[in-house]
Design an enzyme around this catalytic site. Structure first.
Site, PDB file in Angstrom:
ATOM      1  N   ARG A 185     -11.198   7.644   3.952  1.00 47.97           N
ATOM      2  CA  ARG A 185     -10.821   6.753   2.804  1.00 47.97           C
ATOM      3  C   ARG A 185     -12.112   6.126   2.089  1.00 47.97           C
ATOM      4  NH1 ARG A 185      -5.584   6.506   4.038  1.00 47.97           N
ATOM      5  NH2 ARG A 185      -4.736   5.330   5.892  1.00 47.97           N
ATOM      6  N   CYS A 233       1.088  -1.373   0.011  1.00 50.60           N
ATOM      7  CA  CYS A 233       0.031  -0.006  -0.152  1.00 50.60           C
ATOM      8  C   CYS A 233       0.834   1.241   0.008  1.00 50.60           C
ATOM      9  CB  CYS A 233      -1.054   0.094   1.212  1.00 50.60           C
ATOM     10  SG  CYS A 233      -2.446   1.253   0.882  1.00 50.60           S
ATOM     11  N   ARG A 263      -3.102   3.050  12.500  1.00 50.17           N
ATOM     12  CA  ARG A 263      -2.733   4.563  12.003  1.00 50.17           C
ATOM     13  C   ARG A 263      -1.715   5.048  12.811  1.00 50.17           C
ATOM     14  NH1 ARG A 263      -8.371   5.906   8.954  1.00 50.17           N
ATOM     15  NH2 ARG A 263      -8.551   4.006   7.420  1.00 50.17           N
ATOM     16  N   CYS A 301      -0.180   4.037   1.571  1.00 50.02           N
ATOM     17  CA  CYS A 301      -0.640   5.190   2.616  1.00 50.02           C
ATOM     18  C   CYS A 301       0.720   5.455   3.712  1.00 50.02           C
ATOM     19  CB  CYS A 301      -1.801   4.848   3.557  1.00 50.02           C
ATOM     20  SG  CYS A 301      -1.782   3.295   4.207  1.00 50.02           S
ATOM     21  N   LYS A 345     -11.760  -7.501   6.093  1.00 50.74           N
ATOM     22  CA  LYS A 345     -11.420  -6.853   6.991  1.00 50.74           C
ATOM     23  C   LYS A 345     -12.010  -5.887   7.280  1.00 50.74           C
ATOM     24  CE  LYS A 345      -7.215  -3.766   7.666  1.00 50.74           C
ATOM     25  NZ  LYS A 345      -6.434  -2.840   7.009  1.00 50.74           N
ATOM     26  N   CYS A 360      -3.801   6.219   0.053  1.00 58.21           N
ATOM     27  CA  CYS A 360      -3.384   5.170  -0.540  1.00 58.21           C
ATOM     28  C   CYS A 360      -2.869   5.114  -1.776  1.00 58.21           C
ATOM     29  CB  CYS A 360      -4.427   3.938  -0.121  1.00 58.21           C
ATOM     30  SG  CYS A 360      -4.718   3.635   1.594  1.00 58.21           S
ATOM     31  N   TYR A 398      -2.949  -9.514  15.763  1.00 62.04           N
ATOM     32  CA  TYR A 398      -1.975  -8.947  16.783  1.00 62.04           C
ATOM     33  C   TYR A 398      -1.839  -9.879  18.054  1.00 62.04           C
ATOM     34  CZ  TYR A 398      -2.301  -5.101  13.569  1.00 62.04           C
ATOM     35  OH  TYR A 398      -2.457  -4.524  12.322  1.00 62.04           O
ATOM     36  N   GLU A 423     -16.755  -6.997  -4.944  1.00 62.49           N
ATOM     37  CA  GLU A 423     -15.272  -6.633  -4.967  1.00 62.49           C
ATOM     38  C   GLU A 423     -14.496  -8.117  -4.958  1.00 62.49           C
ATOM     39  OE1 GLU A 423     -13.263  -4.169  -4.698  1.00 62.49           O
ATOM     40  OE2 GLU A 423     -14.582  -2.465  -4.129  1.00 62.49           O
ATOM     41  N   SER A 466      -6.338  -3.727  14.464  1.00 61.87           N
ATOM     42  CA  SER A 466      -5.855  -3.068  15.478  1.00 61.87           C
ATOM     43  C   SER A 466      -6.853  -2.560  16.594  1.00 61.87           C
ATOM     44  CB  SER A 466      -5.070  -1.965  14.992  1.00 61.87           C
ATOM     45  OG  SER A 466      -5.998  -1.004  14.362  1.00 61.87           O
ATOM     46  N   LYS A 526     -12.277  -4.794   2.013  1.00 64.52           N
ATOM     47  CA  LYS A 526     -11.842  -4.039   3.145  1.00 64.52           C
ATOM     48  C   LYS A 526     -12.680  -2.953   3.533  1.00 64.52           C
ATOM     49  CE  LYS A 526      -7.819  -1.283   4.465  1.00 64.52           C
ATOM     50  NZ  LYS A 526      -6.335  -1.145   4.149  1.00 64.52           N
TER      51      LYS A 526
HETATM   52  C1  PBG Z   1      -2.791   0.093   5.058  1.00 67.37           C
HETATM   53  C2  PBG Z   1      -3.267  -0.753   6.099  1.00 67.37           C
HETATM   54  C3  PBG Z   1      -3.993  -0.320   7.172  1.00 67.37           C
HETATM   55  C4  PBG Z   1      -4.382  -1.360   7.860  1.00 67.37           C
HETATM   56  C5  PBG Z   1      -3.862  -2.400   7.447  1.00 67.37           C
HETATM   57  N1  PBG Z   1      -3.275  -1.830   6.110  1.00 67.37           N
HETATM   58  C6  PBG Z   1      -4.846   1.095   7.289  1.00 67.37           C
HETATM   59  C7  PBG Z   1      -5.979   1.639   6.807  1.00 67.37           C
HETATM   60  O1  PBG Z   1      -6.413   1.112   5.865  1.00 67.37           O
HETATM   61  O2  PBG Z   1      -6.246   2.912   7.143  1.00 67.37           O
HETATM   62  C8  PBG Z   1      -5.108  -1.699   9.087  1.00 67.37           C
HETATM   63  C9  PBG Z   1      -4.769  -2.610  10.171  1.00 67.37           C
HETATM   64  C10 PBG Z   1      -5.356  -2.598  11.363  1.00 67.37           C
HETATM   65  O3  PBG Z   1      -6.028  -1.524  11.838  1.00 67.37           O
HETATM   66  O4  PBG Z   1      -4.914  -3.374  12.314  1.00 67.37           O
HETATM   67  N2  PBG Z   1      -3.859   0.348   4.010  1.00 67.37           N
END
Ligand code: PBG
Length: 326
Positions: free
Chosen positions: A221, A117, A209, A119, A252, A127, A317, A237, A278, A199
């Protein structure tokens, strides 16, 4: 009372594990690892207790810690030394992920997946390549088609460094096809793609982030990540990514989207991955800190639910903690 059907008969110790329908094992898990080119020392990630950003020089050591718990795969995220409009450090041969991948694949047996990615690499935190007036016009964000080539270059640079699998997460239309073409053209037709296929634009990414320094500098986003209201759209998708050659299909976040995990499982034969993000990690930690939840049990139960919904693999995690307790 004369009940013939008494499900409780099978809940006794001795039989319950024989009839258990779902198993969680260390070999289902992928542990995210943050490699940071701006630091010489490990830096704890405040919003994700127990996780750290590690310098490139400690990437191998960090991955060895993961392997010791029984988890065999890692997902590398990079924090570059500098950022610019186009995110050029994302595909640099000496970039942070490339460097870490080289070291880790040489020194360990870990299966190395890399997040693809822009970002974390763009100065604006989006991104992809920005539309001209994106900063002032809230209806504009990234240029889809101009971003494809950069993602492809990034994926190829990861494969060149030795990545076992690449995982594009930018939700750019056509990203899987562009990356497949790039990889095949460079001789990496054996490197699979795990697509962040469905996603969502989720509030649960907040702690990440912070961790990866990838928050958008303005706007959000919502123009490229999916609307949390939509489930049928997720099938579109995912189907698009399958058509373009995705090998593993990711949903996700995970917990609030288990219906999507189940639907993808039923509709497609590809392996399905769930990303326990996260925010899902942080909220259990916060509650456990207050003594309101048992961390180990609530984490294991969450991951089991993802498998029960149909996930074959889970990015989490909690990977090391859960694996160590299995
Ligand atoms: C990058 C990316 C993100 C996450 C994984 N790859 C951040 C986003 O899309 O803002 C999030 C992972 C997480 O929250 O654990 N694009």
């Amino acid at each position: 009372m004369n009940l013939t059907d008494r499900p409780r008969r099978l809940r006794a110790d001795g039989i319950r594990s024989l009839v258990s329908e779902t198993d969680l094992s260390a070999s289902d898990l992928i542990a995210p690892v943050f490699v940071d080119a701006t630091t010489e020392e490990r830096v704890p990630i405040e919003t994700m207790p127990g996780h750290e950003r590690v310098p490139v020089s400690e990437a191998v050591e960090r991955v060895e810690e993961v392997l010791e718990t029984g988890v065999e795969a890692v997902m590398l995220f990079g924090i570059p030394e500098s950022k610019d409009e186009r995110g050029t450090r994302a595909w640099a041969e000496d970039g942070v992920v490339q460097e870490a991948t080289r070291r880790v694949t040489e020194a360990t047996d870990a299966y190395v997946v890399t997040d693809v990615c822009l970002c974390e690499y763009t100065s604006h935190g989006h991104c992809g390549v920005l539309e001209e007036n994106a900063e002032t016009d809230p209806t504009l964000t990234v240029k889809n088609d101009e971003t494809l080539d950069l993602l492809s270059k990034t994926a190829v640079s990861h494969a060149e460094a030795g990545a076992d699998m690449v995982a594009p997460s930018s939700m750019t239309d056509g990203m899987v096809g562009a990356i497949r073409e790039g990889l095949d053209g460079a001789g990496y037709d054996g490197v699979p793609i795990m697509s962040y296929a469905a996603k969502y634009e989720s509030a649960f990414y907040g702690p990440f982030r912070d961790a990866a320094d990838g928050a958008p500098a303005f706007g959000d986003r919502r123009h490229y990540q999916m609307d949390p209201a939509n489930a049928r759209e997720a099938m579109r998708e995912v189907a698009a990514d399958v058509e373009q050659g995705a090998d593993v299909l990711m949903v996700k976040p995970a917990l609030a989207y288990l219906d999507i995990v189940r639907a993808v499982r039923e509709e497609f034969d590809h392996p399905v991955a769930a990303y326990n993000v996260s925010g899902e990690y942080a909220m259990l930690h916060a509650a456990a800190d207050k003594g309101w939840l048992d961390l180990e049990e609530s984490a294991a139960e969450s991951l089991l639910a993802m498998k029960r919904a149909g996930a074959d693999l889970i990015l989490t995690y909690f990977a090391e903690d859960v694996a160590a307790s299995l």
